[in-house]
Design a protein around this motif. Structure first.
Motif, PDB file in Angstrom:
ATOM      1  N   ARG A  92       0.949  -0.638   0.145  1.00  0.00           N
ATOM      2  CA  ARG A  92       0.297   0.108  -0.247  1.00  0.00           C
ATOM      3  C   ARG A  92       0.856   1.453  -0.234  1.00  0.00           C
ATOM      4  O   ARG A  92       2.282   0.951   1.118  1.00  0.00           O
ATOM      5  N   LEU A  93       0.151   2.175  -0.607  1.00  0.00           N
ATOM      6  CA  LEU A  93       1.272   3.461  -0.873  1.00  0.00           C
ATOM      7  C   LEU A  93       0.305   4.821  -0.930  1.00  0.00           C
ATOM      8  O   LEU A  93      -0.718   4.958  -0.721  1.00  0.00           O
ATOM      9  N   LEU A  94       0.786   5.600   0.341  1.00  0.00           N
ATOM     10  CA  LEU A  94       0.246   7.064  -0.004  1.00  0.00           C
ATOM     11  C   LEU A  94       1.111   7.687  -0.900  1.00  0.00           C
ATOM     12  O   LEU A  94       1.861   8.157  -0.370  1.00  0.00           O
ATOM     13  N   VAL A  95       0.321   8.222  -1.927  1.00  0.00           N
ATOM     14  CA  VAL A  95       1.476   9.366  -3.236  1.00  0.00           C
ATOM     15  C   VAL A  95       0.784  10.424  -2.788  1.00  0.00           C
ATOM     16  O   VAL A  95      -0.259  11.033  -2.973  1.00  0.00           O
ATOM     17  N   GLU A  96       2.243  11.137  -2.696  1.00  0.00           N
ATOM     18  CA  GLU A  96       2.193  12.414  -3.053  1.00  0.00           C
ATOM     19  C   GLU A  96       1.207  13.158  -3.520  1.00  0.00           C
ATOM     20  O   GLU A  96       2.210  12.734  -5.025  1.00  0.00           O
ATOM     21  N   GLY A  97       0.919  14.197  -3.148  1.00  0.00           N
ATOM     22  CA  GLY A  97      -0.068  14.907  -4.094  1.00  0.00           C
ATOM     23  C   GLY A  97      -1.683  14.657  -4.748  1.00  0.00           C
ATOM     24  O   GLY A  97      -2.307  14.665  -5.510  1.00  0.00           O
ATOM     25  N   ALA A  98      -1.600  13.210  -4.359  1.00  0.00           N
ATOM     26  CA  ALA A  98      -2.821  12.492  -4.360  1.00  0.00           C
ATOM     27  C   ALA A  98      -3.682  12.295  -3.933  1.00  0.00           C
ATOM     28  O   ALA A  98      -4.451  11.207  -3.476  1.00  0.00           O
ATOM     29  N   SER A  99      -3.521  13.508  -2.369  1.00  0.00           N
ATOM     30  CA  SER A  99      -4.316  12.925  -1.358  1.00  0.00           C
ATOM     31  C   SER A  99      -5.869  13.399  -1.611  1.00  0.00           C
ATOM     32  O   SER A  99      -6.275  14.089  -1.902  1.00  0.00           O
ATOM     33  N   ASN A 100      -6.888  13.547  -0.892  1.00  0.00           N
ATOM     34  CA  ASN A 100      -8.046  13.359  -0.393  1.00  0.00           C
ATOM     35  C   ASN A 100      -8.056  14.678   0.519  1.00  0.00           C
ATOM     36  O   ASN A 100      -9.530  15.711   0.151  1.00  0.00           O
ATOM     37  N   SER A 101      -7.496  15.379   0.811  1.00  0.00           N
ATOM     38  CA  SER A 101      -7.881  16.466   1.773  1.00  0.00           C
ATOM     39  C   SER A 101      -6.391  17.005   2.163  1.00  0.00           C
ATOM     40  O   SER A 101      -4.672  15.965   2.627  1.00  0.00           O
ATOM     41  N   LEU A 102      -5.780  17.810   2.471  1.00  0.00           N
ATOM     42  CA  LEU A 102      -5.012  18.978   3.235  1.00  0.00           C
ATOM     43  C   LEU A 102      -5.558  19.673   4.270  1.00  0.00           C
ATOM     44  O   LEU A 102      -6.687  19.858   4.341  1.00  0.00           O
ATOM     45  N   THR A 103      -4.196  19.342   5.243  1.00  0.00           N
ATOM     46  CA  THR A 103      -4.524  20.308   6.666  1.00  0.00           C
ATOM     47  C   THR A 103      -3.213  21.073   6.581  1.00  0.00           C
ATOM     48  O   THR A 103      -1.902  20.455   7.248  1.00  0.00           O
ATOM     49  N   HIS A 104      -2.952  21.937   7.912  1.00  0.00           N
ATOM     50  CA  HIS A 104      -2.280  23.490   7.560  1.00  0.00           C
ATOM     51  C   HIS A 104      -2.434  23.149   9.157  1.00  0.00           C
ATOM     52  O   HIS A 104      -3.177  24.242   8.924  1.00  0.00           O
ATOM     53  N   TYR A 105      -1.477  23.381   9.835  1.00  0.00           N
ATOM     54  CA  TYR A 105      -1.253  23.597  11.168  1.00  0.00           C
ATOM     55  C   TYR A 105      -0.874  25.460  11.495  1.00  0.00           C
ATOM     56  O   TYR A 105       0.809  24.515  11.495  1.00  0.00           O
ATOM     57  N   GLN A 106      -0.559  26.197  12.115  1.00  0.00           N
ATOM     58  CA  GLN A 106      -0.235  27.096  12.553  1.00  0.00           C
ATOM     59  C   GLN A 106       0.138  27.905  13.749  1.00  0.00           C
ATOM     60  O   GLN A 106      -1.273  28.481  13.812  1.00  0.00           O
TER      61      GLN A 106
END
Length: 183
Positions: free
Chosen positions: A61-75
């Motif tokens: 199984r792979l998690l392909v960078e750029g093919a995600s379903n969502s992005l989260t940014h904590y600041q």
């Protein structure tokens, strides 16, 4: 009666028990300490997937960078932690909790908890040995125990969470726009 052998055995047993307790506490501290760079970073970026890609060569199984379903940014700015997510508009307040084993970023909204749990270091920098990519999951649930014992809630619900990874940015780096000090 000679009590010296009994005293020696008792002291030896106590020594080994204390050593075992200290070793266990040190192991727990080192588990949580591996996330310190991420916890101290002013910016944390995460990508989450609803499903894995499959590597045709190995079947892994792979998690392909750029093919995600969502992005989260904590600041983190001015003592406040905010979350920005591609699933909704605007920024939300968040909090960071250090469990005994894991690091958690938690958002609350009308009884719903959105929790990003960091559970492992995936990749280390070859020169500094600093962790640069972390294994993470993102879960949404209504279990308020997450504020008291986030590790237990994670372990119960991790099978239903979305897998992903997180990294930190700009840690120990000077801003490009800032002018260097003149000497």
């Amino acid at each position: 009666m000679d009590s010296a052998p009994a005293t020696f055995i008792f002291r030896g047993t106590c020594f080994w028990l204390l050593l075992a307790v200290a070793w266990s506490a040190a192991a727990q501290q080192s588990e949580v300490a591996q996330f310190e760079n991420l916890a101290a970073s002013p910016w944390v970026h995460c990508a989450f997937y609803r499903q894995y890609e499959i590597d045709p060569g190995t079947g892994n199984r792979l998690l392909v960078e750029g093919a995600s379903n969502s992005l989260t940014h904590y600041q983190r700015q001015y003592g406040r932690l905010r979350s920005i997510d591609t699933r909704r508009s605007g920024a939300r307040d968040a909090q960071m909790l250090r469990g005994k084993k894991y690091l958690h970023f938690i958002e609350r909204s009308a009884g719903l908890y959105t929790v990003t749990t960091i559970y492992a270091c995936l990749e280390r920098d070859a020169r500094s040995d600093m962790c640069i990519s972390y294994g993470a999951v993102n879960a949404r649930h209504f279990d308020s125990r997450v504020l008291r014992d986030p590790d237990a809630v994670f372990e119960e619900l991790q099978a239903h969470a979305e897998p992903g990874f997180c990294d930190h940015s700009f840690l120990h780096l000077q801003e490009a726009a800032r002018k260097p000090q003149q000497r």
